[in-house]
Motif scaffolding. Structure first.
Motif, PDB file in Angstrom:
ATOM      1  N   GLU A  13      33.790  43.800  52.629  1.00  0.00           N
ATOM      2  CA  GLU A  13      34.731  44.358  51.656  1.00  0.00           C
ATOM      3  C   GLU A  13      34.704  45.886  51.726  1.00  0.00           C
ATOM      4  N   SER A  14      35.813  46.507  51.340  1.00  0.00           N
ATOM      5  CA  SER A  14      35.882  47.971  51.324  1.00  0.00           C
ATOM      6  C   SER A  14      35.559  48.543  49.951  1.00  0.00           C
ATOM      7  N   THR A  15      35.429  47.682  48.953  1.00  0.00           N
ATOM      8  CA  THR A  15      35.133  48.119  47.592  1.00  0.00           C
ATOM      9  C   THR A  15      34.271  47.068  46.912  1.00  0.00           C
ATOM     10  N   ASN A  16      33.591  47.472  45.862  1.00  0.00           N
ATOM     11  CA  ASN A  16      32.832  46.523  45.050  1.00  0.00           C
ATOM     12  C   ASN A  16      33.171  46.800  43.595  1.00  0.00           C
ATOM     13  N   PRO A  17      33.861  45.876  42.935  1.00  0.00           N
ATOM     14  CA  PRO A  17      34.313  46.139  41.565  1.00  0.00           C
ATOM     15  C   PRO A  17      33.179  46.342  40.579  1.00  0.00           C
ATOM     16  N   GLN A  69      29.115  41.708  41.988  1.00  0.00           N
ATOM     17  CA  GLN A  69      30.323  40.924  42.259  1.00  0.00           C
ATOM     18  C   GLN A  69      29.976  39.471  42.540  1.00  0.00           C
ATOM     19  N   ALA A  70      30.693  38.580  41.886  1.00  0.00           N
ATOM     20  CA  ALA A  70      30.591  37.143  42.163  1.00  0.00           C
ATOM     21  C   ALA A  70      31.989  36.652  42.505  1.00  0.00           C
ATOM     22  N   GLY A  71      32.406  36.887  43.743  1.00  0.00           N
ATOM     23  CA  GLY A  71      33.735  36.487  44.172  1.00  0.00           C
ATOM     24  C   GLY A  71      33.941  34.990  44.039  1.00  0.00           C
ATOM     25  N   GLY A  72      35.049  34.603  43.417  1.00  0.00           N
ATOM     26  CA  GLY A  72      35.329  33.194  43.194  1.00  0.00           C
ATOM     27  C   GLY A  72      35.176  32.787  41.741  1.00  0.00           C
ATOM     28  N   ARG A  73      34.346  33.515  41.004  1.00  0.00           N
ATOM     29  CA  ARG A  73      34.245  33.233  39.572  1.00  0.00           C
ATOM     30  C   ARG A  73      35.469  33.815  38.869  1.00  0.00           C
ATOM     31  N   SER A  74      35.828  33.206  37.745  1.00  0.00           N
ATOM     32  CA  SER A  74      37.040  33.632  37.046  1.00  0.00           C
ATOM     33  C   SER A  74      36.749  34.400  35.769  1.00  0.00           C
ATOM     34  N   ARG A  75      35.478  34.455  35.377  1.00  0.00           N
ATOM     35  CA  ARG A  75      35.112  35.075  34.114  1.00  0.00           C
ATOM     36  C   ARG A  75      33.991  36.091  34.297  1.00  0.00           C
ATOM     37  N   ILE A  76      33.818  36.931  33.302  1.00  0.00           N
ATOM     38  CA  ILE A  76      32.635  37.775  33.233  1.00  0.00           C
ATOM     39  C   ILE A  76      31.447  36.844  32.981  1.00  0.00           C
ATOM     40  N   TYR A 168      36.204  39.016  41.536  1.00  0.00           N
ATOM     41  CA  TYR A 168      36.944  39.934  42.396  1.00  0.00           C
ATOM     42  C   TYR A 168      37.873  40.792  41.536  1.00  0.00           C
ATOM     43  N   ALA A 169      38.109  42.014  41.973  1.00  0.00           N
ATOM     44  CA  ALA A 169      39.153  42.837  41.374  1.00  0.00           C
ATOM     45  C   ALA A 169      40.512  42.357  41.873  1.00  0.00           C
ATOM     46  N   VAL A 170      41.545  42.601  41.083  1.00  0.00           N
ATOM     47  CA  VAL A 170      42.893  42.145  41.433  1.00  0.00           C
ATOM     48  C   VAL A 170      43.293  42.632  42.818  1.00  0.00           C
ATOM     49  N   GLU A 171      42.958  43.899  43.132  1.00  0.00           N
ATOM     50  CA  GLU A 171      43.377  44.472  44.410  1.00  0.00           C
ATOM     51  C   GLU A 171      42.640  43.893  45.606  1.00  0.00           C
ATOM     52  N   GLN A 172      41.568  43.141  45.374  1.00  0.00           N
ATOM     53  CA  GLN A 172      40.848  42.515  46.482  1.00  0.00           C
ATOM     54  C   GLN A 172      41.495  41.211  46.926  1.00  0.00           C
ATOM     55  N   SER A 177      47.639  34.667  46.364  1.00  0.00           N
ATOM     56  CA  SER A 177      46.399  33.895  46.444  1.00  0.00           C
ATOM     57  C   SER A 177      46.056  33.293  45.088  1.00  0.00           C
ATOM     58  N   VAL A 178      45.434  32.122  45.112  1.00  0.00           N
ATOM     59  CA  VAL A 178      45.001  31.491  43.866  1.00  0.00           C
ATOM     60  C   VAL A 178      43.552  31.875  43.538  1.00  0.00           C
ATOM     61  N   THR A 179      42.942  32.731  44.350  1.00  0.00           N
ATOM     62  CA  THR A 179      41.583  33.173  44.090  1.00  0.00           C
ATOM     63  C   THR A 179      41.511  33.942  42.778  1.00  0.00           C
ATOM     64  N   ALA A 180      40.530  33.631  41.964  1.00  0.00           N
ATOM     65  CA  ALA A 180      40.404  34.252  40.652  1.00  0.00           C
ATOM     66  C   ALA A 180      40.081  35.736  40.782  1.00  0.00           C
ATOM     67  N   SER A 181      40.617  36.522  39.870  1.00  0.00           N
ATOM     68  CA  SER A 181      40.347  37.958  39.848  1.00  0.00           C
ATOM     69  C   SER A 181      40.621  38.491  38.447  1.00  0.00           C
ATOM     70  N   LEU A 182      40.128  39.692  38.185  1.00  0.00           N
ATOM     71  CA  LEU A 182      40.378  40.380  36.921  1.00  0.00           C
ATOM     72  C   LEU A 182      40.634  41.858  37.188  1.00  0.00           C
TER      73      LEU A 182
END
Length: 213
Positions: A13-17, A69-76, A168-172, A177-182
């Motif tokens: 990744e180029s960023t870490n939210p 970062q926990a990519g794939g999770r939808s919540r804090i 994941y952040a929205v921009e990631q 995509s249906v991948t969860a992000s905030l």
């Protein structure tokens, strides 16, 4: 003094939210009059705990919230427990990939967060920020740091700390995509809520937030 940490990018990744959110949460809290320090941790076994311990020594914080970062999770995710196990599915940024190794040799099997995770969950729900209490921080560098933090805080009885995973952040996430992000701003607001709740809570709430599997 409040210490917030996030991680450098990893896994291509180029960023870490987590780091962006930690910085933005720090700015929010400073605007409210709190004294805050933010530190970016390397995504590397060993080095991450070393940098964290240096920050603890330098700043002597009252509250420590580490984020990852926990990519794939939808919540804090308010992490409840850190385990004394490094088991890397992918190498860290330094090329390390420990398997079934202790975070701290001879340390206890696990440490519980000393943040009021249930009270924070209730506060996040009031703020309409999607959140959950998580029963696992994984076995990668996030859990490594969480365990290292709690091991260090055993010698700092006046300091409370713990770990929060962000999606994941929205921009990631690619468009469509249906991948969860905030949004990162919402993550930052969540970290600020966790800090405020911790400072204002002496005994955690007792409410159901467990898991069946």
């Amino acid at each position: 003094m409040i210490l917030l940490t996030g991680f450098e990018p990893f896994g291509g990744e180029s960023t870490n939210p987590s780091w962006t959110a930690a910085r933005e949460a720090g700015a929010l809290l400073r605007a409210e009059g709190y004294e805050v320090r933010t530190v970016e941790l390397p995504c590397a076994f060993g080095d991450s705990i070393r940098v964290l311990e240096e920050a603890l020594e330098q700043y002597s914080p009252q509250v420590v919230v580490c984020a990852g970062q926990a990519g794939g999770r939808s919540r804090i995710s308010l992490e409840r427990i850190a385990i004394n196990c490094d088991d890397a599915r992918i190498p860290d940024n330094a090329g390390n990939a420990p398997v079934d190794e202790a975070v701290v040799s001879g340390g206890p099997a696990a440490y519980f967060s000393s943040l009021p995770v249930k009270a924070a969950l209730a506060a996040l729900d009031t703020a309409q920020i999607p959140a959950e209490v998580s029963q696992t921080a994984g076995t990668y560098v996030c859990n490594h740091v969480f365990y290292g933090l709690m091991h260090a805080l055993r010698l700092r009885p006046g300091t409370r700390g713990g770990f929060v995973h962000v999606p994941y952040a929205v921009e990631q996430v690619p468009p469509g995509s249906v991948t969860a992000s905030l949004p990162v701003g919402l993550m930052a607001a969540a970290l600020a809520v966790v800090v405020r709740t911790t400072l204002g809570t002496t005994a955690d709430l007792k409410l159901a937030a467990g898991a069946t599997h």
